[in-house]
Motif scaffolding. Structure first.
Motif, mmCIF file in Angstrom:
data_model
loop_
_atom_site.group_PDB
_atom_site.id
_atom_site.type_symbol
_atom_site.label_atom_id
_atom_site.label_comp_id
_atom_site.label_asym_id
_atom_site.label_seq_id
_atom_site.Cartn_x
_atom_site.Cartn_y
_atom_site.Cartn_z
ATOM 1 N N MET A 82 38.397 49.256 42.692
ATOM 2 C CA MET A 82 38.396 47.899 42.198
ATOM 3 C C MET A 82 37.374 47.788 41.071
ATOM 4 O O MET A 82 36.300 48.339 41.132
ATOM 5 N N ALA A 83 37.736 47.037 40.067
ATOM 6 C CA ALA A 83 36.818 46.721 38.977
ATOM 7 C C ALA A 83 36.673 45.212 38.917
ATOM 8 O O ALA A 83 37.564 44.484 39.335
ATOM 9 N N VAL A 84 35.565 44.744 38.418
ATOM 10 C CA VAL A 84 35.353 43.308 38.277
ATOM 11 C C VAL A 84 34.939 43.024 36.844
ATOM 12 O O VAL A 84 34.052 43.670 36.303
ATOM 13 N N LEU A 85 35.607 42.054 36.250
ATOM 14 C CA LEU A 85 35.282 41.581 34.915
ATOM 15 C C LEU A 85 34.874 40.121 35.047
ATOM 16 O O LEU A 85 35.173 39.474 36.043
ATOM 17 N N TYR A 86 34.235 39.578 34.039
ATOM 18 C CA TYR A 86 33.898 38.164 34.035
ATOM 19 C C TYR A 86 34.845 37.426 33.107
ATOM 20 O O TYR A 86 35.222 37.940 32.058
ATOM 21 N N CYS A 87 35.211 36.213 33.488
ATOM 22 C CA CYS A 87 36.074 35.371 32.667
ATOM 23 C C CYS A 87 35.344 35.033 31.371
ATOM 24 O O CYS A 87 34.155 34.737 31.368
ATOM 25 N N ALA A 88 36.083 35.046 30.259
ATOM 26 C CA ALA A 88 35.511 34.738 28.953
ATOM 27 C C ALA A 88 35.648 33.260 28.597
ATOM 28 O O ALA A 88 35.259 32.860 27.506
ATOM 29 N N GLY A 89 36.168 32.465 29.528
ATOM 30 C CA GLY A 89 36.297 31.028 29.274
ATOM 31 C C GLY A 89 34.929 30.391 29.098
ATOM 32 O O GLY A 89 33.955 30.807 29.726
ATOM 33 N N PRO A 90 34.831 29.365 28.261
ATOM 34 C CA PRO A 90 33.546 28.722 27.994
ATOM 35 C C PRO A 90 32.896 28.186 29.271
ATOM 36 O O PRO A 90 33.471 27.369 29.968
ATOM 37 N N GLY A 91 31.719 28.692 29.581
ATOM 38 C CA GLY A 91 30.965 28.242 30.743
ATOM 39 C C GLY A 91 31.501 28.683 32.086
ATOM 40 O O GLY A 91 30.972 28.287 33.123
ATOM 41 N N CYS A 92 32.542 29.485 32.102
ATOM 42 C CA CYS A 92 33.139 29.930 33.370
ATOM 43 C C CYS A 92 32.300 31.042 33.989
ATOM 44 O O CYS A 92 31.867 31.960 33.307
ATOM 45 N N GLN A 93 32.071 30.944 35.271
ATOM 46 C CA GLN A 93 31.289 31.943 35.994
ATOM 47 C C GLN A 93 32.153 32.781 36.940
ATOM 48 O O GLN A 93 31.625 33.581 37.702
ATOM 49 N N ARG A 94 33.471 32.601 36.886
ATOM 50 C CA ARG A 94 34.346 33.338 37.795
ATOM 51 C C ARG A 94 34.479 34.796 37.367
ATOM 52 O O ARG A 94 34.429 35.134 36.188
ATOM 53 N N MET A 95 34.668 35.641 38.361
ATOM 54 C CA MET A 95 34.911 37.055 38.121
ATOM 55 C C MET A 95 36.409 37.312 38.235
ATOM 56 O O MET A 95 37.111 36.614 38.975
ATOM 57 N N LEU A 96 36.898 38.296 37.509
ATOM 58 C CA LEU A 96 38.300 38.676 37.519
ATOM 59 C C LEU A 96 38.431 39.967 38.313
ATOM 60 O O LEU A 96 37.859 40.981 37.939
ATOM 61 N N SER A 97 39.156 39.903 39.396
ATOM 62 C CA SER A 97 39.289 41.062 40.273
ATOM 63 C C SER A 97 40.441 41.946 39.830
ATOM 64 O O SER A 97 41.603 41.554 39.914
ATOM 65 N N VAL A 98 40.117 43.133 39.359
ATOM 66 C CA VAL A 98 41.110 44.115 38.946
ATOM 67 C C VAL A 98 41.275 45.074 40.116
ATOM 68 O O VAL A 98 40.363 45.827 40.436
ATOM 69 N N SER A 99 42.422 45.012 40.768
ATOM 70 C CA SER A 99 42.616 45.787 41.989
ATOM 71 C C SER A 99 43.971 46.460 41.987
ATOM 72 O O SER A 99 44.945 45.917 41.476
ATOM 73 N N VAL A 100 44.040 47.638 42.575
ATOM 74 C CA VAL A 100 45.309 48.337 42.750
ATOM 75 C C VAL A 100 45.922 48.013 44.110
ATOM 76 O O VAL A 100 47.008 48.463 44.421
ATOM 77 N N ILE A 101 45.238 47.206 44.897
ATOM 78 C CA ILE A 101 45.729 46.816 46.213
ATOM 79 C C ILE A 101 46.894 45.837 46.021
ATOM 80 O O ILE A 101 46.733 44.824 45.326
ATOM 81 N N PRO A 102 48.057 46.118 46.602
ATOM 82 C CA PRO A 102 49.179 45.188 46.481
ATOM 83 C C PRO A 102 48.779 43.794 46.974
ATOM 84 O O PRO A 102 48.213 43.644 48.048
ATOM 85 N N GLY A 103 49.032 42.779 46.162
ATOM 86 C CA GLY A 103 48.654 41.417 46.517
ATOM 87 C C GLY A 103 47.239 41.053 46.135
ATOM 88 O O GLY A 103 46.811 39.922 46.292
ATOM 89 N N GLY A 104 46.476 42.004 45.639
ATOM 90 C CA GLY A 104 45.098 41.746 45.206
ATOM 91 C C GLY A 104 44.072 42.048 46.272
ATOM 92 O O GLY A 104 44.379 42.192 47.447
ATOM 93 N N ASN A 105 42.844 42.127 45.858
ATOM 94 C CA ASN A 105 41.733 42.413 46.755
ATOM 95 C C ASN A 105 41.567 41.265 47.746
ATOM 96 O O ASN A 105 41.410 40.106 47.343
ATOM 97 N N PRO A 106 41.566 41.545 49.056
ATOM 98 C CA PRO A 106 41.447 40.480 50.047
ATOM 99 C C PRO A 106 40.117 39.734 49.984
ATOM 100 O O PRO A 106 40.059 38.531 50.272
#
Length: 81
Positions: A1-25
């Motif tokens: 799994m890799a984690v990126l940060y959202c580039a939206g203005p003032g956004c603090q959310r992380m973007l979960s890049v996962s190979v797990i079907p359905g996404g990282n639980p």
């Protein structure tokens, strides 16, 4: 799994890049801090969460990066260095 940060203005959310079907639980269980649905620019590689670039937004509909105007792709393609 890799984690990126959202580039939206003032956004603090992380973007979960996962190979797990359905996404990282863990990411799915914490939608305030993680996004499993997002778009990534094919040129500048900035990612935008589903809140900063919702499906009804013009940039999402046009698949155009709000930073550089290049094409947006669904989810991220991890860089291997």
């Amino acid at each position: 799994m890799a984690v990126l940060y959202c580039a939206g203005p003032g956004c603090q959310r992380m973007l979960s890049v996962s190979v797990i079907p359905g996404g990282n639980p863990v990411a799915r269980a914490d939608p305030e801090h993680f996004a499993v649905d997002f778009l990534v620019c094919t040129k500048c590689r900035k990612g935008f969460c589903d809140r900063c670039l919702p499906p009804e937004s013009a940039f999402h509909k046009l698949r155009s990066c709000p930073e550089c105007g290049a094409d947006l792709a669904t989810r991220a393609i991890p860089h291997h260095r």
